[in-house]
Scaffold this motif. Structure first.
Motif, PDB file in Angstrom:
ATOM      1  N   ALA A  94       1.160  -1.327  -0.166  1.00 29.68           N
ATOM      2  CA  ALA A  94      -0.032   0.209   0.179  1.00 29.68           C
ATOM      3  C   ALA A  94       0.377   1.542  -0.072  1.00 29.68           C
ATOM      4  O   ALA A  94       0.565   1.852  -0.628  1.00 29.68           O
ATOM      5  CB  ALA A  94      -1.290  -0.141   1.027  1.00 29.68           C
ATOM      6  N   GLU A  95       1.888   0.771   0.612  1.00 29.38           N
ATOM      7  CA  GLU A  95       2.713   2.337   0.952  1.00 29.38           C
ATOM      8  C   GLU A  95       3.330   2.769  -0.640  1.00 29.38           C
ATOM      9  O   GLU A  95       4.006   3.575  -0.881  1.00 29.38           O
ATOM     10  CB  GLU A  95       3.954   2.157   1.913  1.00 29.38           C
ATOM     11  CG  GLU A  95       3.166   2.422   3.341  1.00 29.38           C
ATOM     12  CD  GLU A  95       4.568   1.749   4.252  1.00 29.38           C
ATOM     13  OE1 GLU A  95       4.340   2.210   5.489  1.00 29.38           O
ATOM     14  OE2 GLU A  95       5.090   1.009   4.287  1.00 29.38           O
ATOM     15  N   SER A  97       1.438   6.564  -6.784  1.00 28.56           N
ATOM     16  CA  SER A  97       0.423   7.174  -6.991  1.00 28.56           C
ATOM     17  C   SER A  97      -0.678   5.889  -7.980  1.00 28.56           C
ATOM     18  O   SER A  97      -0.816   6.357  -8.941  1.00 28.56           O
ATOM     19  CB  SER A  97       0.025   8.144  -7.977  1.00 28.56           C
ATOM     20  OG  SER A  97       0.301   9.725  -6.872  1.00 28.56           O
ATOM     21  N   THR A 112       1.216   4.197  -3.022  1.00 29.25           N
ATOM     22  CA  THR A 112       1.356   5.738  -2.745  1.00 29.25           C
ATOM     23  C   THR A 112       2.363   6.775  -3.364  1.00 29.25           C
ATOM     24  O   THR A 112       1.923   8.256  -3.724  1.00 29.25           O
ATOM     25  CB  THR A 112       0.932   5.955  -1.404  1.00 29.25           C
ATOM     26  OG1 THR A 112      -0.150   4.953  -0.814  1.00 29.25           O
ATOM     27  CG2 THR A 112       0.806   7.247  -0.882  1.00 29.25           C
ATOM     28  N   ARG A 113       2.762   5.792  -2.957  1.00 25.72           N
ATOM     29  CA  ARG A 113       4.770   6.618  -3.734  1.00 25.72           C
ATOM     30  C   ARG A 113       4.570   7.073  -5.175  1.00 25.72           C
ATOM     31  O   ARG A 113       5.098   8.272  -5.553  1.00 25.72           O
ATOM     32  CB  ARG A 113       5.733   5.703  -3.189  1.00 25.72           C
ATOM     33  CG  ARG A 113       6.514   6.513  -1.562  1.00 25.72           C
ATOM     34  CD  ARG A 113       7.552   5.405  -1.572  1.00 25.72           C
ATOM     35  NE  ARG A 113       8.518   5.317  -0.042  1.00 25.72           N
ATOM     36  CZ  ARG A 113       8.593   6.548  -0.324  1.00 25.72           C
ATOM     37  NH1 ARG A 113       9.843   6.456  -0.958  1.00 25.72           N
ATOM     38  NH2 ARG A 113       9.818   6.377   1.184  1.00 25.72           N
ATOM     39  N   GLU A 128      -4.085   0.495  -5.767  1.00 22.42           N
ATOM     40  CA  GLU A 128      -3.131  -1.537  -4.531  1.00 22.42           C
ATOM     41  C   GLU A 128      -3.019  -2.296  -5.726  1.00 22.42           C
ATOM     42  O   GLU A 128      -2.222  -2.784  -5.445  1.00 22.42           O
ATOM     43  CB  GLU A 128      -3.480  -1.493  -3.425  1.00 22.42           C
ATOM     44  CG  GLU A 128      -2.625  -1.983  -2.542  1.00 22.42           C
ATOM     45  CD  GLU A 128      -3.727  -1.677  -1.260  1.00 22.42           C
ATOM     46  OE1 GLU A 128      -3.377  -3.422  -0.259  1.00 22.42           O
ATOM     47  OE2 GLU A 128      -4.217  -0.496  -0.586  1.00 22.42           O
TER      48      GLU A 128
END
Length: 205
Positions: A16-17, A23, A20-21, A26
């Motif tokens: 998930a991280e 864009s 996010t990094r 997931e």
């Protein structure tokens, strides 16, 4: 705001991280992590797997190559030239859990690794894409054959019409020829009558 490719080598990141990094959805990040797991430094297994900070640079290369419309095998070839394959480091389990694992019976067949599952998924996607392409080609051929059949029927109809017109033209020519003969006969007969009348009038004088 930090650049997506900047990282702390000591950091441990979840999928998930990573998503996010960069864009990303997931689900997309999860697929990339499974497909290219051998080149992404990580620790742990399954849901406990975490990706080391230097995996960010590898992930960035994956995204860059995928944007060039390359398939997974081509991307893997690029990664093999830039990064070494990684050995999965398993996080030590509590002693009690290790003892329980020693008591457990080993399965007869070793489970399929997630990397192999990712490769299999990519292969299935390629096969599905190929089947869709073949189906589209067959459909286009069927449409083309239908058009050709329609044109052949239209051509056959035109040929029949041309043949009928030729017959009608020949019939008209025949009628015209007979009409001209009759007309010539009438003219010859009229000339005879006129000659006779002229002769009778001349003798009467």
């Amino acid at each position: 705001m930090k650049n997506a490719t900047t990282h702390d080598n000591h950091a441990l990141l979840t999928i998930a991280e990573l998503a996010t990094r960069f864009s990303l959805p997931e689900s997309t990040a999860r697929y990339y992590c499974k497909r290219f797991l051998d080149y992404l430094p990580h620790v742990g297994e399954g849901k406990r797997r975490r990706y080391r900070g230097n995996a960010v640079a590898v992930f960035a290369v994956i995204l860059e190559e995928m944007k060039k419309n390359k398939n997974a095998m081509a991307v893997e070839a690029v990664l093999s030239n830039k990064f070494p394959k990684n050995i999965d480091v398993v996080v030590p389990k509590p002693q009690a859990q290790q003892q329980n694992n020693h008591l457990a019976i080993s399965p007869a067949v070793s489970p399929v690794s997630e990397a192999d599952a990712g490769r299999f998924l990519a292969l299935m996607e390629q096969q599905t894409s190929a089947m869709q392409s073949i189906a589209g080609t067959l459909e286009a051929i069927a449409k083309r054959d239908s058009v050709i059949q329609h044109l052949e029927q239209a051509l056959e109809t035109r040929n029949e019409e041309v043949t009928q017109l030729r017959k009608e033209v020949e019939h008209v020519k025949t009628l015209q020829s007979e009409s001209e003969k009759l007309h010539q006969q009438d003219l010859d007969q009229m000339r005879k009558w006129l000659g006779r009348i002229a002769s009778e009038q001349a003798n009467g004088k």
